[in-house]
Write a protein that holds these residues in place. Sequence first.
Motif, PDB file in Angstrom:
ATOM      1  N   GLY A 241      -0.345  57.654   6.123  1.00 24.08           N
ATOM      2  CA  GLY A 241      -1.530  58.168   5.500  1.00 24.08           C
ATOM      3  C   GLY A 241      -1.310  58.554   4.046  1.00 24.08           C
ATOM      4  O   GLY A 241      -2.146  58.270   3.197  1.00 24.08           O
ATOM      5  N   TRP A 242      -0.207  59.215   3.779  1.00 20.95           N
ATOM      6  CA  TRP A 242       0.014  59.681   2.408  1.00 20.95           C
ATOM      7  C   TRP A 242       0.219  58.505   1.457  1.00 20.95           C
ATOM      8  O   TRP A 242      -0.210  58.549   0.308  1.00 20.95           O
ATOM      9  CB  TRP A 242       1.197  60.647   2.336  1.00 20.95           C
TER      10      TRP A 242
ATOM     11  N   LYS B 245      -1.984  55.179  -3.020  1.00 21.13           N
ATOM     12  CA  LYS B 245      -2.537  53.903  -3.475  1.00 21.13           C
ATOM     13  C   LYS B 245      -4.002  54.029  -3.896  1.00 21.13           C
ATOM     14  O   LYS B 245      -4.583  53.068  -4.392  1.00 21.13           O
ATOM     15  CB  LYS B 245      -2.456  52.866  -2.357  1.00 21.13           C
ATOM     16  N   GLY B 246      -4.598  55.188  -3.651  1.00 29.54           N
ATOM     17  CA  GLY B 246      -5.996  55.390  -4.004  1.00 29.54           C
ATOM     18  C   GLY B 246      -6.968  55.050  -2.894  1.00 29.54           C
ATOM     19  O   GLY B 246      -8.170  54.989  -3.112  1.00 29.54           O
TER      20      GLY B 246
ATOM     21  N   ALA C  85      -6.502  56.769   4.102  1.00 32.90           N
ATOM     22  CA  ALA C  85      -5.544  57.865   4.230  1.00 32.90           C
ATOM     23  C   ALA C  85      -6.061  58.926   5.194  1.00 32.90           C
ATOM     24  O   ALA C  85      -5.321  59.420   6.049  1.00 32.90           O
ATOM     25  CB  ALA C  85      -5.264  58.482   2.863  1.00 32.90           C
ATOM     26  N   LEU C  86      -7.331  59.257   5.058  1.00 35.52           N
ATOM     27  CA  LEU C  86      -7.929  60.265   5.925  1.00 35.52           C
ATOM     28  C   LEU C  86      -7.891  59.819   7.387  1.00 35.52           C
ATOM     29  O   LEU C  86      -7.539  60.599   8.271  1.00 35.52           O
ATOM     30  CB  LEU C  86      -9.368  60.539   5.481  1.00 35.52           C
ATOM     31  N   GLN C  87      -8.207  58.571   7.633  1.00 31.95           N
ATOM     32  CA  GLN C  87      -8.150  58.038   9.004  1.00 31.95           C
ATOM     33  C   GLN C  87      -6.730  58.081   9.560  1.00 31.95           C
ATOM     34  O   GLN C  87      -6.512  58.514  10.693  1.00 31.95           O
ATOM     35  CB  GLN C  87      -8.689  56.611   9.039  1.00 31.95           C
TER      36      GLN C  87
ATOM     37  N   LEU D 211      -9.862  67.367  -0.187  1.00 35.99           N
ATOM     38  CA  LEU D 211     -10.206  67.908  -1.503  1.00 35.99           C
ATOM     39  C   LEU D 211     -10.591  66.800  -2.471  1.00 35.99           C
ATOM     40  O   LEU D 211     -11.563  66.916  -3.220  1.00 35.99           O
ATOM     41  CB  LEU D 211      -9.042  68.731  -2.069  1.00 35.99           C
ATOM     42  N   GLU D 212      -9.827  65.723  -2.463  1.00 34.09           N
ATOM     43  CA  GLU D 212     -10.120  64.599  -3.344  1.00 34.09           C
ATOM     44  C   GLU D 212     -11.503  64.010  -3.051  1.00 34.09           C
ATOM     45  O   GLU D 212     -12.217  63.590  -3.965  1.00 34.09           O
ATOM     46  CB  GLU D 212      -9.056  63.519  -3.178  1.00 34.09           C
ATOM     47  N   LEU D 213     -11.880  64.015  -1.775  1.00 32.65           N
ATOM     48  CA  LEU D 213     -13.181  63.478  -1.366  1.00 32.65           C
ATOM     49  C   LEU D 213     -14.307  64.517  -1.464  1.00 32.65           C
ATOM     50  O   LEU D 213     -15.428  64.259  -1.058  1.00 32.65           O
ATOM     51  CB  LEU D 213     -13.090  62.942   0.067  1.00 32.65           C
TER      52      LEU D 213
END
Length: 70
Positions: free
Chosen positions: A1-2, A7-8, A13-15, A39-41
């Motif tokens: 995930g990380w 990679k953006g 990543a969340l999944q 947080l990014e989302l």
Amino acid sequence: GWIEHLKGNSQSALQDLSKALELDKDSMIGRLNRSAVHLELKQYSEALKDLEIARSMDPEHPGVWLNLGE
């Protein structure tokens, strides 16, 4: 995930991080990493939930306090 996060690919990543936490709900680093993606989302309430759980697991971890902004 990380890696997906780096990679953006935030949604991927969340999944991935959510699947990993299904397998190991006691992973403090998994919670911390998923909170960063939330947080990014701009999913602040979800990030806060993960951060509160991570803080209860390791109250001294600097990443928890950094993501909480304290």
